[in-house]
Each structure stands twice: as structure tokens, then as C-alpha cells.
Write a protein that holds these residues in place. Structure first.
Motif, PDB file in Angstrom:
ATOM      1  N   CYS A 182       0.840  -1.197   0.000  1.00 54.05           N
ATOM      2  CA  CYS A 182       0.000   0.000   0.000  1.00 54.05           C
ATOM      3  C   CYS A 182       0.879   1.253   0.000  1.00 54.05           C
ATOM      4  O   CYS A 182       1.763   1.401   0.833  1.00 54.05           O
ATOM      5  CB  CYS A 182      -0.924   0.006   1.213  1.00 54.05           C
ATOM      6  SG  CYS A 182      -2.266  -1.203   1.115  1.00 54.05           S
ATOM      7  N   ARG A 183       0.615   2.156  -0.939  1.00 56.97           N
ATOM      8  CA  ARG A 183       1.420   3.364  -1.092  1.00 56.97           C
ATOM      9  C   ARG A 183       0.657   4.583  -0.587  1.00 56.97           C
ATOM     10  O   ARG A 183      -0.531   4.730  -0.860  1.00 56.97           O
ATOM     11  CB  ARG A 183       1.793   3.566  -2.558  1.00 56.97           C
ATOM     12  CG  ARG A 183       2.646   2.457  -3.156  1.00 56.97           C
ATOM     13  CD  ARG A 183       2.558   2.471  -4.669  1.00 56.97           C
ATOM     14  NE  ARG A 183       1.191   2.229  -5.113  1.00 56.97           N
ATOM     15  CZ  ARG A 183       0.710   2.603  -6.299  1.00 56.97           C
ATOM     16  NH1 ARG A 183       1.470   3.244  -7.152  1.00 56.97           N
ATOM     17  NH2 ARG A 183      -0.544   2.328  -6.628  1.00 56.97           N
ATOM     18  N   TYR A 184       1.363   5.463   0.112  1.00 58.12           N
ATOM     19  CA  TYR A 184       0.756   6.690   0.638  1.00 58.12           C
ATOM     20  C   TYR A 184       1.630   7.871   0.246  1.00 58.12           C
ATOM     21  O   TYR A 184       2.846   7.854   0.438  1.00 58.12           O
ATOM     22  CB  TYR A 184       0.623   6.636   2.156  1.00 58.12           C
ATOM     23  CG  TYR A 184      -0.076   7.853   2.735  1.00 58.12           C
ATOM     24  CD1 TYR A 184      -1.463   7.874   2.850  1.00 58.12           C
ATOM     25  CD2 TYR A 184       0.642   8.972   3.122  1.00 58.12           C
ATOM     26  CE1 TYR A 184      -2.110   8.999   3.352  1.00 58.12           C
ATOM     27  CE2 TYR A 184       0.000  10.097   3.620  1.00 58.12           C
ATOM     28  CZ  TYR A 184      -1.374  10.092   3.735  1.00 58.12           C
ATOM     29  OH  TYR A 184      -2.025  11.205   4.231  1.00 58.12           O
ATOM     30  N   ASP A 185       0.995   8.920  -0.314  1.00 58.13           N
ATOM     31  CA  ASP A 185       1.697  10.150  -0.682  1.00 58.13           C
ATOM     32  C   ASP A 185       1.244  11.291   0.213  1.00 58.13           C
ATOM     33  O   ASP A 185       0.039  11.572   0.320  1.00 58.13           O
ATOM     34  CB  ASP A 185       1.401  10.535  -2.135  1.00 58.13           C
ATOM     35  CG  ASP A 185       2.079   9.621  -3.144  1.00 58.13           C
ATOM     36  OD1 ASP A 185       2.869   8.763  -2.714  1.00 58.13           O
ATOM     37  OD2 ASP A 185       1.794   9.778  -4.347  1.00 58.13           O
ATOM     38  N   ALA A 186       2.183  11.936   0.878  1.00 52.80           N
ATOM     39  CA  ALA A 186       1.928  13.189   1.590  1.00 52.80           C
ATOM     40  C   ALA A 186       2.320  14.321   0.642  1.00 52.80           C
ATOM     41  O   ALA A 186       3.469  14.386   0.196  1.00 52.80           O
ATOM     42  CB  ALA A 186       2.731  13.254   2.877  1.00 52.80           C
ATOM     43  N   CYS A 187       1.370  15.204   0.330  1.00 56.71           N
ATOM     44  CA  CYS A 187       1.567  16.185  -0.744  1.00 56.71           C
ATOM     45  C   CYS A 187       1.337  17.610  -0.234  1.00 56.71           C
ATOM     46  O   CYS A 187       0.534  17.834   0.673  1.00 56.71           O
ATOM     47  CB  CYS A 187       0.589  15.940  -1.899  1.00 56.71           C
ATOM     48  SG  CYS A 187       0.438  14.230  -2.448  1.00 56.71           S
ATOM     49  N   VAL A 188       2.017  18.553  -0.863  1.00 55.95           N
ATOM     50  CA  VAL A 188       1.765  19.970  -0.609  1.00 55.95           C
ATOM     51  C   VAL A 188       1.632  20.680  -1.946  1.00 55.95           C
ATOM     52  O   VAL A 188       2.377  20.400  -2.894  1.00 55.95           O
ATOM     53  CB  VAL A 188       2.892  20.601   0.243  1.00 55.95           C
ATOM     54  CG1 VAL A 188       4.250  20.476  -0.445  1.00 55.95           C
ATOM     55  CG2 VAL A 188       2.578  22.057   0.557  1.00 55.95           C
ATOM     56  N   LEU A 189       0.653  21.580  -2.030  1.00 59.13           N
ATOM     57  CA  LEU A 189       0.421  22.335  -3.264  1.00 59.13           C
ATOM     58  C   LEU A 189       1.574  23.290  -3.510  1.00 59.13           C
ATOM     59  O   LEU A 189       1.976  24.048  -2.624  1.00 59.13           O
ATOM     60  CB  LEU A 189      -0.890  23.119  -3.147  1.00 59.13           C
ATOM     61  CG  LEU A 189      -1.300  23.936  -4.367  1.00 59.13           C
ATOM     62  CD1 LEU A 189      -1.657  23.030  -5.537  1.00 59.13           C
ATOM     63  CD2 LEU A 189      -2.490  24.840  -4.019  1.00 59.13           C
ATOM     64  N   LEU A 190       2.116  23.253  -4.733  1.00 59.14           N
ATOM     65  CA  LEU A 190       3.205  24.152  -5.095  1.00 59.14           C
ATOM     66  C   LEU A 190       2.648  25.440  -5.689  1.00 59.14           C
ATOM     67  O   LEU A 190       1.776  25.393  -6.572  1.00 59.14           O
ATOM     68  CB  LEU A 190       4.131  23.478  -6.109  1.00 59.14           C
ATOM     69  CG  LEU A 190       4.889  22.251  -5.605  1.00 59.14           C
ATOM     70  CD1 LEU A 190       5.707  21.640  -6.732  1.00 59.14           C
ATOM     71  CD2 LEU A 190       5.781  22.616  -4.432  1.00 59.14           C
ATOM     72  N   PRO A 191       3.122  26.599  -5.244  1.00 61.87           N
ATOM     73  CA  PRO A 191       2.664  27.860  -5.848  1.00 61.87           C
ATOM     74  C   PRO A 191       3.029  27.914  -7.324  1.00 61.87           C
ATOM     75  O   PRO A 191       4.010  27.296  -7.758  1.00 61.87           O
ATOM     76  CB  PRO A 191       3.430  28.924  -5.034  1.00 61.87           C
ATOM     77  CG  PRO A 191       3.856  28.242  -3.775  1.00 61.87           C
ATOM     78  CD  PRO A 191       4.078  26.806  -4.152  1.00 61.87           C
ATOM     79  N   ASP A 192       2.249  28.642  -8.097  1.00 61.65           N
ATOM     80  CA  ASP A 192       2.533  28.795  -9.523  1.00 61.65           C
ATOM     81  C   ASP A 192       3.945  29.350  -9.716  1.00 61.65           C
ATOM     82  O   ASP A 192       4.334  30.352  -9.081  1.00 61.65           O
ATOM     83  CB  ASP A 192       1.523  29.743 -10.173  1.00 61.65           C
ATOM     84  CG  ASP A 192       0.126  29.149 -10.247  1.00 61.65           C
ATOM     85  OD1 ASP A 192       0.010  27.916 -10.133  1.00 61.65           O
ATOM     86  OD2 ASP A 192      -0.843  29.920 -10.388  1.00 61.65           O
ATOM     87  N   GLY A 193       4.695  28.691 -10.568  1.00 63.61           N
ATOM     88  CA  GLY A 193       6.034  29.165 -10.882  1.00 63.61           C
ATOM     89  C   GLY A 193       7.092  28.821  -9.862  1.00 63.61           C
ATOM     90  O   GLY A 193       8.263  29.166 -10.049  1.00 63.61           O
ATOM     91  N   TRP A 194       6.713  28.108  -8.803  1.00 71.38           N
ATOM     92  CA  TRP A 194       7.684  27.798  -7.746  1.00 71.38           C
ATOM     93  C   TRP A 194       8.668  26.747  -8.228  1.00 71.38           C
ATOM     94  O   TRP A 194       8.289  25.766  -8.850  1.00 71.38           O
ATOM     95  CB  TRP A 194       6.961  27.304  -6.507  1.00 71.38           C
ATOM     96  CG  TRP A 194       7.856  27.074  -5.315  1.00 71.38           C
ATOM     97  CD1 TRP A 194       8.175  27.958  -4.333  1.00 71.38           C
ATOM     98  CD2 TRP A 194       8.561  25.866  -4.996  1.00 71.38           C
ATOM     99  NE1 TRP A 194       9.023  27.395  -3.429  1.00 71.38           N
ATOM    100  CE2 TRP A 194       9.290  26.109  -3.802  1.00 71.38           C
ATOM    101  CE3 TRP A 194       8.649  24.606  -5.598  1.00 71.38           C
ATOM    102  CZ2 TRP A 194      10.072  25.133  -3.207  1.00 71.38           C
ATOM    103  CZ3 TRP A 194       9.447  23.647  -5.008  1.00 71.38           C
ATOM    104  CH2 TRP A 194      10.150  23.915  -3.821  1.00 71.38           C
ATOM    105  N   GLU A 195       9.932  26.950  -7.939  1.00 71.58           N
ATOM    106  CA  GLU A 195      10.963  25.978  -8.286  1.00 71.58           C
ATOM    107  C   GLU A 195      11.885  25.794  -7.083  1.00 71.58           C
ATOM    108  O   GLU A 195      12.235  26.768  -6.413  1.00 71.58           O
ATOM    109  CB  GLU A 195      11.792  26.442  -9.489  1.00 71.58           C
ATOM    110  CG  GLU A 195      11.036  26.412 -10.806  1.00 71.58           C
ATOM    111  CD  GLU A 195      10.658  24.991 -11.234  1.00 71.58           C
ATOM    112  OE1 GLU A 195      11.337  24.044 -10.792  1.00 71.58           O
ATOM    113  OE2 GLU A 195       9.683  24.851 -12.002  1.00 71.58           O
TER     114      GLU A 195
END
Length: 294
Positions: A204-217
Motif C-alpha cells: 500500500c502506497r501513501y503520498d503526503a503532498c503539498v500544493l506548489l505555488p505557480d512558478g515555484w521551483e
């Protein structure tokens, strides 16, 4: 000068990123009836084909073809339950089988019952570890709202294992990264990529994610990123003990979905956390978002 530990961490992160690219590539190509060839998958991960099979087995604990086969069957198990209007033959095609007969044979060998028996309720008796019925009970009083969501690009941190354990560790790593990159104000998303009633905990795979701001690098850092597909979602606000989240998901699937007039799309389910919410808190406040076909 970078410390030896930092260099090792960077190499481990780069390796995980390459392997996760392969697993994501496999998931998006399960419907293809042509074999997913070792050479092509090795190229996705930028490994030598000569070594890739051994590397893949060490990473997943399975041969490449065994992994692809069980992913196709687990995907089929979910489609049979959640899209009752779709015929077994179409499900077989969507999961990369060239005939209903071959699919039925492989499905019966894996789950111990025919696709029709599974769809008729046999899935309720499937436990990936013990092979016995699950005792979870859905909660009542649902207030499900449907809405359109945009595409979202996120950074993600993935762990495999029991969903009783991996989210905390994945979120610990993710939250450290969020703070280091000053992204505390960004929404967060949890994604359990496999059905724990079908897939054994170790896979079982789990991803913890955060939204990246537009243009963020990122600044000189390797980071895994992906797109959470937009579309129509059924959303349920849940507030309560973390142990109740699984029952809330089951309620949406067993109580709300059959009467909604919709089926499920093939995108993963999403847990949406507001920036001020700690995803490992208990009790927890979260929005459960289930992707729908139109």
C-alpha cells in the motif's frame, strides 16, 4: 562543504524519485495490452536494462511482471465494485487483459473467486492478509457535496506499508520539507493510492503532498512532483478521530455512491487538509474528496 550524511540523503532521494517514476508510469499504462517491457521501464528510471530487473525486485520485493500483474488485478477489483454498470469484459480491457477468459482465470487465481462473485459481494470477504471478512462499519449522517476541482501540481513524499503507520512518517518528512521551503500556508493533500481491502499492507502506497505555488521551483534540490487531476469530486467534511476516516470513506462508497447516479473515475482518492491543520493530529479535520466520472 556538504556533509557525507547529506550526500547520502540526496542520493537516496534521487533513487526513490527514479523508482517512483517507474511505478507511476506502470499505473498510467495498465490498460495497454502490449507488454510493459523492461527496456522501456528502465529508460523511465534512467537505469541500465541489464541491472534494472534486479534493482526493481530489490525495491518492490517482486519481479517486474509479478508487480504489473497484481496491479492490473487490484485495479480490476476496484472497478468491479465501484462501477457496477461496466461489464466484466470492459473492466478486463481497461486493465490490460486481451480476453475476458484470461482475465477471469487470472482474477480467480489471485482472489480465489470469479470476477462476478467478487462483484456480487465476495469482495466484502477479502482480507489481503488473513482472507477473512473486514469488521469496519460505515458511519452515518453524510453531507456529501459535489464540485469541480482544478488541476493541482504538488510535491509529494511517498512511503509504502500499512496505512496504520506510513501516513505519520510520510507527513513528518513532508512537514519538515514544507517548513524548510517556507510553504506553511499551502494546502496539503494525503493520497492513499491502493485499496487496503484488496492490496496487502506491504504494497500500500501513501503520498503526503503539498500544493506548489505557480512558478515555484526548488533551489538545487531534487523533489518528486505530480499533478492531481482536476474534475468532478464528491466531497465530505470529516471531523473526528483519525481512526474513523476509513469508515467515512466506506460510507461514501457504500451509502452515497450507489444512489448518486455517478461512477468513480480512475484518479486516486484525496484527503484535503487546510494549511492550519496538522495531518497527523487526533482528532482531525479533513475533507475527503472522491473522484467521479461525469
Amino acid at each position: 562543504m556538504p556533509r557525507i550524511e547529506d550526500k547520502r540523503h540526496d542520493k537516496a532521494a534521487a533513487f526513490a524519485q527514479r523508482m517512483n517514476r517507474v511505478l507511476d508510469f506502470i499505473d498510467t499504462h495498465l490498460a495497454e495490452t502490449e507488454p510493459l517491457r523492461l527496456e522501456a521501464l528502465a529508460s523511465v528510471a534512467a537505469f541500465s536494462p541489464f541491472h534494472f530487473h534486479r534493482i526493481f525486485r530489490a525495491w518492490t520485493g517482486e519481479t517486474l511482471q509479478d508487480f504489473i500483474r497484481h496491479r492490473r488485478l487490484e485495479k480490476a477489483g476496484g472497478q468491479l465494485v465501484h462501477n457496477p454498470a461496466v461489464t466484466v469484459q470492459i473492466v478486463a480491457q481497461h486493465c490490460g487483459f486481451t480476453s475476458a477468459e484470461a482475465f477471469s482465470r487470472a482474477f480467480s487465481q489471485h482472489f480465489g473467486m470469479s470476477p462476478s462473485a467478487w462483484r456480487s459481494g465476495g469482495y466484502r470477504h477479502w482480507d489481503p492478509v488473513q482472507g477473512r471478512a473486514c469488521d469496519d462499519r460505515p458511519c452515518a449522517g453524510l453531507d456529501v457535496r459535489m464540485r469541480w476541482e482544478p488541476d493541482r501540481t504538488v510535491a509529494y513524499f511517498r512511503l509504502s506499508g500499512s496505512y496504520q503507520e506510513t501516513p505519520d512518517e510520510a507527513w513528518s518528512t513532508c512537514m519538515d520539507w514544507i517548513r524548510a521551503n517556507h510553504l506553511e500556508g499551502q494546502p496539503r493533500f494525503g493520497m492513499a493510492l491502493d485499496d487496503p481491502l484488496i492490496t496487502p499492507p506491504v504494497r500500500c502506497r501513501y503520498d503526503a503532498c503539498v500544493l506548489l505555488p505557480d512558478g515555484w521551483e526548488p533551489r538545487g534540490e531534487r523533489i518528486s512532483r505530480k499533478k492531481i487531476e482536476g474534475g468532478l469530486y464528491a466531497c465530505l467534511a470529516y471531523a473526528g478521530p483519525r481512526a474513523g476516516i476509513a469508515a467515512a470513506w466506506l460510507s461514501m462508497l457504500s451509502e452515497w455512491l450507489p444512489n448518486s447516479g455517478h461512477g468513480l473515475s480512475e484518479e486516486p482518492f484525496v484527503e484535503h487538509y487546510a494549511p492550519q491543520v496538522t495531518p497527523t493530529g487526533d482528532p482531525i479535520s479533513v475533507e475527503l474528496c472522491m473522484p467521479l466520472s461525469e
